[in-house]
Design a protein around this motif. Structure first.
Motif, mmCIF file in Angstrom:
data_model
loop_
_atom_site.group_PDB
_atom_site.id
_atom_site.type_symbol
_atom_site.label_atom_id
_atom_site.label_comp_id
_atom_site.label_asym_id
_atom_site.label_seq_id
_atom_site.Cartn_x
_atom_site.Cartn_y
_atom_site.Cartn_z
ATOM 1 N N GLY A 159 0.807 -1.213 0.000
ATOM 2 C CA GLY A 159 0.000 0.000 0.000
ATOM 3 C C GLY A 159 0.837 1.259 0.000
ATOM 4 O O GLY A 159 2.069 1.226 0.100
ATOM 5 N N LEU A 160 0.146 2.395 -0.104
ATOM 6 C CA LEU A 160 0.782 3.708 -0.142
ATOM 7 C C LEU A 160 0.175 4.584 0.944
ATOM 8 O O LEU A 160 -1.039 4.550 1.186
ATOM 9 N N ASN B 193 -3.575 4.170 -0.664
ATOM 10 C CA ASN B 193 -4.000 2.977 -1.381
ATOM 11 C C ASN B 193 -3.655 1.765 -0.525
ATOM 12 O O ASN B 193 -2.554 1.700 0.042
ATOM 13 N N THR B 194 -4.565 0.804 -0.437
ATOM 14 C CA THR B 194 -4.358 -0.343 0.446
ATOM 15 C C THR B 194 -3.713 -1.536 -0.252
ATOM 16 O O THR B 194 -3.285 -2.476 0.437
ATOM 17 N N HIS B 195 -3.621 -1.540 -1.587
ATOM 18 C CA HIS B 195 -3.127 -2.711 -2.309
ATOM 19 C C HIS B 195 -1.772 -2.490 -2.966
ATOM 20 O O HIS B 195 -0.916 -3.383 -2.957
ATOM 21 N N TYR C 47 1.786 3.889 -10.721
ATOM 22 C CA TYR C 47 2.475 2.680 -10.260
ATOM 23 C C TYR C 47 2.743 1.779 -11.461
ATOM 24 O O TYR C 47 1.832 1.457 -12.224
ATOM 25 N N SER C 48 4.001 1.381 -11.645
ATOM 26 C CA SER C 48 4.394 0.536 -12.770
ATOM 27 C C SER C 48 4.209 -0.925 -12.403
ATOM 28 O O SER C 48 4.704 -1.399 -11.376
ATOM 29 N N LEU D 195 -3.052 4.170 -11.954
ATOM 30 C CA LEU D 195 -3.234 5.382 -11.176
ATOM 31 C C LEU D 195 -3.706 4.992 -9.778
ATOM 32 O O LEU D 195 -4.771 4.381 -9.608
ATOM 33 N N LEU D 196 -2.914 5.314 -8.759
ATOM 34 C CA LEU D 196 -3.213 4.879 -7.389
ATOM 35 C C LEU D 196 -4.183 5.806 -6.671
ATOM 36 O O LEU D 196 -4.724 5.426 -5.634
#
Length: 749
Positions: free
Chosen positions: A629-630, A644-646, A666-667, A679-680
């Motif tokens: 996550g972020l 972001n949780t994933h 995120y790549s 796109l997060l």
């Protein structure tokens, strides 16, 4: 002369000029570049005919008839084969041309050719004396027994002398190889490759006796990966371990100690994960042992008795966070009791062949090796430093381990004596990782990567533009905010270094002198594009934070930290810097006021693995070691929030970027797209319309080296222009102990 030319025609290894040519694997190496160049079978056949000619002109008609006898080829195929040979020799030895074109005639070889290795031929049996039936039967029985006993004793004495001579020769060879290596102008590989397809072969596993090999073969067209089993002899037949479903990937094979079964993981396109067990001969369908669907960085190994699997951290569920034992017959979990902190990711557990010890890597994003008793207990660190780990394995002596370590821009195989922690020995294999040793003999398999990365610039509504053509590896591009300046890491000078150029690829790249970079972290520009932060190392291999000017001058900064510096970033305040340092096996983020002497700490946050400064909102974005996550951190209030949780996952924790407008990309690899940006932080309308996933390239995958964006929306990314991997095999006769162990086992078997 004729016999010499015939030897060239059948040679396994040739020395052509200053280059070494291995005809079986079609590989060319030379003193100018350690990189192996592989040519096509037709090109190698052309080279053989030119070598047999001994410097004489070979006509185009003769070459076409000799290499393409059953077809009617055009001159273009011969021209392409010669061009490929010239490029390989020029890359391996750029001192002189090797092949000359004779106008309207043919080609000839301009350099001498020598035979370095010929195929073995069986010796003709010597005729022996056979007594006549009458004469033999006429001897008295007692005399016959004395004669047989005498010959038996002579045979035993000869065998003993031969064994002593062989061991003495092996010990002498060990010393002479070190002396010859310094004087031999051509690289001598201590291993051989067992596979050479255009696809990727990875995750090797040797059977306990070292006579069979299991590995994963990737089929990009069918979008699946299968495990194959074969004898370790060259060109031996192979069979699939199981029938893998489409869009599924079978990976991580592990042999049971008796060699009868193989455990492996099956990953499905919908995110499901199964830990499977199959018969090694592939005659029976595999059975599922457990559901590993929450898996991230799944890792496992058999215990010494084969009754249990030791499984590394793969889930946040209670009882699954640390290393645990899974009893196969009872389908029962048993957690191990050993020191760990909540959130530690303990990866790649390996049980020693004698069943006494367990080694593992903690938080492999940074990498720290530990050893403990196989049943749990106190931890012993095996190396004080941190490293990115690409697999590890015990050797058959239950004392040494081999680790794939990221060093500079490549992974290297290095050996460690667990009784002498911190002392590493390089095994001399380039771009190698995922070591897998046999349990009973000193034999090692590994994956050798074939990778070459280059830079692509992706503009809005424009096709991708290739900039600064690659000559090896280009990684971690960092664009200034206006997109005008660029910093990147490249080994184009022979060693990893920092290069500076223009963001549009015009002009030439300039070497930044005096900086030995840490290539794991890309440089960071300030908002004006006048200065950049860069992590490097001094001569004592201690981490240093440098600040680069636009002119390329590097100045070390007096950061008041005593541990390793992992990352740094600018904020909106010119006097404030963010510094991520090593704190035990994790990261500690600190905000400094650098106008004070010494620098004054303003705030700190523990457990951080990667950070970016979000200029659009004046906050820190970061990832954690203990969960995917972020997250966002307000340095003024100290409050954190979930973005972001994933994503990002804990493994691809560096593959994300925040753009000037606050969009976080995120790549990752998505379905039918090998280079996708997710796109997060999408708006609801973006998520509903599918605009939160952008496919940049369906064929070329992005590297893990990070990417960069400019204020105009342009992206600069390192992509894999060439990728793949082969399986290599090498004996480990580096000590007399290993030599005696190997030959004693061969005599017993």
């Amino acid at each position: 002369m004729t016999s010499a030319l015939s030897a060239v025609a059948t040679a396994i290894v040739l020395q052509v000029g200053r280059c070494r040519v291995e005809t079986a694997s079609r590989e060319i190496t030379g003193p100018s570049s350690p990189r192996v160049r592989r040519v096509t079978p037709k090109a190698m056949a052309v080279l053989r005919l030119l070598a047999v000619a001994g410097g004489q002109v070979v006509t185009r008609e003769s070459l076409l008839a000799g290499v393409w006898p059953d077809s009617a080829p055009t001159d273009d195929v011969l021209t392409q084969a010669v061009t490929q040979l010239r490029k390989a020799f020029a890359a391996a030895d750029g001192s002189e041309p090797y092949i000359e074109t004779i106008a309207r005639s043919g080609y000839r070889l301009l350099v001498p050719v020598a035979v370095m290795s010929l195929p073995a031929t069986p010796d003709a049996p010597e005729p022996g004396l056979r007594p006549t039936e009458a004469g033999f039967s006429a001897e008295p029985p007692r005399r016959r027994r004395r004669v047989l006993r005498r010959w038996l004793l002579i045979a035993l004495a000869v065998a003993l002398v031969l064994a002593i001579a062989m061991l003495s020769w092996l010990l002498w060879q060990q010393r002479s190889q070190a002396q010859a290596a310094s004087s031999n102008p051509l690289p001598v590989r201590p291993y051989r490759l067992l596979t050479s397809s255009l696809e990727t072969e990875t995750h090797p596993a040797l059977s306990p006796a070292g006579d069979q090999l299991a590995y994963t073969a990737v089929n990009s067209q069918q979008e699946r990966s299968q495990i194959f089993v074969r004898k370790r002899l060259a060109n031996s037949p192979l069979h699939a371990l199981s029938d893998t479903p489409l869009q599924a990937h079978d990976r991580l094979p592990s042999w049971s100690p008796d060699g009868s079964q193989i455990a492996f993981a099956r990953f499905h396109a919908d995110g499901r994960c199964q830990l499977m067990l199959a018969a090694a001969d592939g005659q029976q369908p595999p059975v599922e042992l457990l559901d590993c669907s929450p898996a991230e960085l799944l890792s496992f190994d058999f215990s010494a008795d084969g009754r249990t699997l030791v499984i590394g951290s793969f889930s946040a569920q209670p009882g699954r966070a640390g290393i645990a034992l899974f009893h196969i017959a009872e389908r029962r979990w048993q957690p191990l009791d050993y020191p760990r902190q909540p959130g530690d990711l303990d990866y790649n557990p390996r049980i020693s062949p004698d069943g006494r010890w367990l080694v593992f890597a903690r938080n492999p994003q940074l990498g720290r090796l530990y050893m403990m008793p196989a049943g749990g207990g106190a931890l012993q660190p095996l190396d004080p430093g941190l490293m990115q780990i690409r697999g590890l394995s015990w050797l058959s002596d239950s004392r040494h381990i081999v680790v794939g370590r990221r060093i500079g821009m490549e992974a290297r195989l290095q050996q460690l004596d667990t009784r002498q922690p911190g002392v590493w020995r390089d095994l001399g294999v380039e771009d190698a990782q995922l070591p897998a040793a046999a349990r009973q003999v000193p034999m090692l398999a590994f994956m050798q990567r074939r990778a070459q990365t280059g830079l692509l610039r992706y503009g809005r509504d424009q096709p991708p533009q290739r900039i600064y053509p690659s000559v090896g590896r280009e990684l971690a591009p960092a664009l200034s905010a206006d997109g005008q300046q660029l910093l990147l890491f490249s080994d184009r000078s022979g060693v990893p270094a920092v290069w500076q150029g223009r963001g549009d690829g015009r002009g030439a790249l300039r070497l930044v002198v005096g900086v030995q970079p840490d290539v794991r972290q890309q440089a960071v520009w300030d908002r004006q594009g006048q200065h950049a932060l860069l992590i490097g190392q001094d001569q004592a291999q201690r981490s240093v934070l440098y600040e680069l000017s636009g002119a390329g001058t590097a100045v070390p900064l007096p950061v008041p930290v005593s541990s390793q510096i992992l990352q740094a970033a600018y904020t909106d305040s010119a006097n404030q810097l963010l510094v991520l340092e090593r704190a035990d096996d994790r990261g500690r983020l600190r905000l400094f006021d650098r106008d004070r002497t010494p620098w004054q700490e303003l705030a700190r946050l523990d457990g951080v693995s990667q950070l970016r400064w979000d200029r659009s909102r004046g906050r820190v974005l970061f990832t954690r070691f203990d969960r995917p996550g972020l997250f966002a951190w307000d340095t003024a209030s100290g409050q954190t929030a979930v973005v972001n949780t994933h994503w990002p996952t804990r493994w691809r924790y560096r593959s994300w970027e925040v753009s000037a407008d606050g969009s976080i990309w995120y790549s990752q690899i998505a379905a039918h797209c090998r280079n996708a940006l997710r796109l997060l932080n999408p708006q609801p309308q973006q998520r509903d319309s599918g605009q939160d996933l952008r496919c940049l390239d369906r064929r070329l995958a992005a590297s893990f080296g990070g990417f960069s964006s400019a204020e105009d929306g342009a992206l600069l990314m390192a992509v894999a222009e060439r990728e793949g991997g082969d399986i290599g095999l090498m004996p480990l006769f580096d000590t007399a102990e290993a030599q005696l162990e190997y030959f004693s086992k061969r005599l017993i078997l």
